[in-house]
Design an enzyme around this catalytic site. Structure first.
Site, PDB file in Angstrom:
ATOM      1  N   HIS A 270       0.821  -1.199   0.000  1.00  0.00           N
ATOM      2  CA  HIS A 270       0.000   0.000   0.000  1.00  0.00           C
ATOM      3  C   HIS A 270       0.865   1.263   0.000  1.00  0.00           C
ATOM      4  O   HIS A 270       0.387   2.349  -0.289  1.00  0.00           O
ATOM      5  CB  HIS A 270      -0.874  -0.039   1.258  1.00  0.00           C
ATOM      6  CG  HIS A 270      -1.995   0.947   1.271  1.00  0.00           C
ATOM      7  ND1 HIS A 270      -1.919   2.175   0.663  1.00  0.00           N
ATOM      8  CD2 HIS A 270      -3.225   0.880   1.813  1.00  0.00           C
ATOM      9  CE1 HIS A 270      -3.056   2.814   0.844  1.00  0.00           C
ATOM     10  NE2 HIS A 270      -3.862   2.054   1.535  1.00  0.00           N
ATOM     11  N   CYS A 271       2.174   1.126   0.317  1.00  0.00           N
ATOM     12  CA  CYS A 271       2.945   2.343   0.600  1.00  0.00           C
ATOM     13  C   CYS A 271       3.948   2.722  -0.488  1.00  0.00           C
ATOM     14  O   CYS A 271       3.819   3.778  -1.108  1.00  0.00           O
ATOM     15  CB  CYS A 271       3.687   2.167   1.925  1.00  0.00           C
ATOM     16  SG  CYS A 271       2.562   2.009   3.311  1.00  0.00           S
ATOM     17  N   ILE A 272       4.958   1.882  -0.732  1.00  0.00           N
ATOM     18  CA  ILE A 272       6.089   2.318  -1.569  1.00  0.00           C
ATOM     19  C   ILE A 272       5.678   2.629  -3.014  1.00  0.00           C
ATOM     20  O   ILE A 272       6.165   3.596  -3.583  1.00  0.00           O
ATOM     21  CB  ILE A 272       7.245   1.277  -1.542  1.00  0.00           C
ATOM     22  CG1 ILE A 272       7.505   0.778  -0.118  1.00  0.00           C
ATOM     23  CG2 ILE A 272       8.519   1.840  -2.154  1.00  0.00           C
ATOM     24  CD1 ILE A 272       8.109   1.761   0.825  1.00  0.00           C
ATOM     25  N   VAL A 274       2.784   3.716  -3.921  1.00  0.00           N
ATOM     26  CA  VAL A 274       1.708   4.714  -3.908  1.00  0.00           C
ATOM     27  C   VAL A 274       2.192   6.072  -3.405  1.00  0.00           C
ATOM     28  O   VAL A 274       1.946   7.116  -4.025  1.00  0.00           O
ATOM     29  CB  VAL A 274       0.541   4.208  -3.012  1.00  0.00           C
ATOM     30  CG1 VAL A 274      -0.535   5.268  -2.856  1.00  0.00           C
ATOM     31  CG2 VAL A 274      -0.040   2.912  -3.568  1.00  0.00           C
ATOM     32  N   ASP A 275       2.899   6.063  -2.286  1.00  0.00           N
ATOM     33  CA  ASP A 275       3.208   7.332  -1.610  1.00  0.00           C
ATOM     34  C   ASP A 275       4.016   8.315  -2.468  1.00  0.00           C
ATOM     35  O   ASP A 275       3.740   9.524  -2.437  1.00  0.00           O
ATOM     36  CB  ASP A 275       3.926   7.062  -0.281  1.00  0.00           C
ATOM     37  CG  ASP A 275       3.075   6.218   0.657  1.00  0.00           C
ATOM     38  OD1 ASP A 275       1.900   5.975   0.315  1.00  0.00           O
ATOM     39  OD2 ASP A 275       3.573   5.798   1.709  1.00  0.00           O
TER      40      ASP A 275
END
Ligand SMILES: NC(=O)c1ccc[n+]([C@@H]2O[C@H](COP(=O)([O-])OP(=O)(O)OC[C@H]3O[C@@H](n4cnc5c(N)ncnc54)[C@H](O)[C@@H]3O)[C@@H](O)[C@H]2O)c1
Length: 435
Positions: A270-272, A274-275
């Protein structure tokens, strides 16, 4: 507000965590274990039912930990947003994905913010934990809460504190990872820091929510850019006929000024992936193109195609075509020892191979079933029988290096293995092709 501070000190503040996912449930359990009464609020009734039945659905949180808090009367869950009228603190942990056009989708956050705004009351603290672009707390949440007529920093408090948990990491947990925090006013920071100080070893206070929002984006963009560099090294090494892994491991013997990152099939979770796009989007609104960040994202996004080319090449070396070949994907979660398949590049590889006519099975002890919602062509169940079953396939593609898989067995049987990460380091077999 001194009232809330004294309730925090006495552990009789009622905490509400909005969104009981990978971030929210560990947070809710941590507050309950610190002695607070905690209610989780989620739109997903299956999660609410699980908590109320004292059962965990997040691998890092054992059912025993949930049961202990539920039995003690400190933890429960609800789908009813009216709870927000009764609680002292609310922590927003809802998803912040990308839209179809790869722009920030803060719609979950807006709904949660509107629910909080509808029930904000004197003495309440609201903290946003979802990862988002700088300015969200101030521009999206604060105006909605202001409609209450209450005075920010006096009647109620608002802060941003990014979650930094690393699912599947047994060394660094919520409790021993410093918590960054920026309040809308110094008093907001003080009150929120007092609360978080009860569950983490260190709170790092910042001067604004926007700065704290950017910290989280910097941390994950740092990862994306460095992984992008490792992937670009792999693409160049492939042309030069040099083993990237040998080069990176040798560079890592330097005790200063170098930090190893490794190539892989792309970014997942969900993070790398997307952010960094939350950051580039924000920069674009300010007429700035974040070229370095965008290029790294582009290189990383191209890695599944590269893996498929490697598979096609290796099959070709065995006088086989991708179409009609039986291919086994080992590991489909986005990283080791977790059940999370969000944005997993292994699924992209799988789908690209299926699109080229390969007959693809997968084996992942953490992911018993895949559905078309996850990108594959049809419902599929994880197959059993590793590592022996590898011998039945034309090609084995290693997607994620789960520790509970018999890797030497897989490697011995495989025609081809890619993305072997740490596991295959030092293992050389003529069958293995690494990216
Ligand atoms: N997963 C991670 O490793 C991680 C780490 C750090 C930060 N984050 C960030 O934390 C945030 C949450 O991520 P996650 O992985 O926990 O997501 P998740 O999908 O696991 O959980 C989010 C939960 O929010 C619920 N939800 C959505 N809208 C709601 C609403 N209006 N009211 C109540 N519940 C609602 C969903 O049903 C779901 O259970 C994201 O911004 C993410 O980027 C995630």
């Amino acid at each position: 507000m001194t009232d809330l501070l004294s309730r925090i000190e006495k552990r009789d503040a009622h905490v509400c965590v909005i969104g009981l996912g990978y971030v929210g449930l560990p947070l809710a359990v941590a507050f309950a274990e610190a002695g607070f009464r905690v209610t989780g609020l989620d739109v997903d009734s299956s999660k609410v039912d699980a908590i109320n039945a004292a059962s965990s659905y997040i691998p890092d949180i054992t059912t025993e930990r949930v049961r202990e808090q539920v039995d003690a009367g400190r933890l429960d869950a609800t789908t009813d947003a009216e709870i927000l009228a009764k609680v002292d603190t609310a922590h927003i942990c809802v998803p912040t994905p990308l839209s179809k056009t790869r722009d920030p989708d803060i719609s979950y956050l807006v709904v949660a913010g509107e629910q909080a705004a509808a029930h904000v009351h004197a003495g309440m603290l609201i903290v946003l934990e979802s990862t988002t672009y700088p300015g969200t707390t101030e521009e999206v949440l604060a105006p909605r809460l202001a409609e209450s007529g209450l005075e920010l920093g006096k009647d109620y408090h608002l802060a941003f504190s990014p979650e930094r948990i690393d699912p599947g990491n047994p060394t660094f947990t919520l409790e021993n990872t410093p918590k960054v925090l920026g309040g809308m006013t110094p008093e907001c920071t003080r009150v929120a820091a007092a609360l978080y100080g009860t569950i983490v070893s260190e709170v790092h206070e910042m001067t604004s929510p926007a700065a704290a929002e950017l910290v989280k984006l910097l941390e994950n963009t740092f990862r994306s850019v460095n992984i992008g560099l490792a992937n670009e090294m792999a693409l160049m090494c492939d042309r030069m006929g040099i083993d990237t892994w040998e080069v990176i491991h040798a560079a890592a013997t330097k005790p200063f000024g170098f930090m190893p990152f490794f190539p892989g099939p792309g970014l997942g979770g969900h993070c790398i992936p997307v952010d960094p796009l939350y950051l580039t989007w924000k920069a674009r609104t300010l007429n700035y193109r974040a070229r370095l960040v965008e290029t790294a994202a582009e290189i990383n996004a191209g890695m599944p195609e590269y893996v498929v080319e490697k598979v096609a090449g290796a099959l070709n070396d065995h006088e086989k075509s991708v179409r009609g070949s039986r291919i086994l994907m080992v590991g489909v979660a986005y990283k080791r020892d977790i059940d999370d398949t969000r944005e997993s590049p292994a699924l992209d590889v799988m789908r690209l191979l299926q699109d080229r006519g390969a007959l693809v099975d997968y084996a992942d002890p953490w992911v018993p079933r895949l559905t078309p919602a996850q990108g594959v062509l049809a419902d599929q169940d994880s197959i059993e029988g590793l590592p022996e079953v590898c011998a039945e396939y034309d090609c084995v593609v290693v997607g994620t290096d789960h520790t509970d898989i018999d890797w030497p067995g897989v490697l011995a049987a495989a025609v081809l293995v890619v993305d072997t990460r740490n596991v295959a380091n030092g293992l050389t077999t003529p069958n293995v092709v690494r990216i």
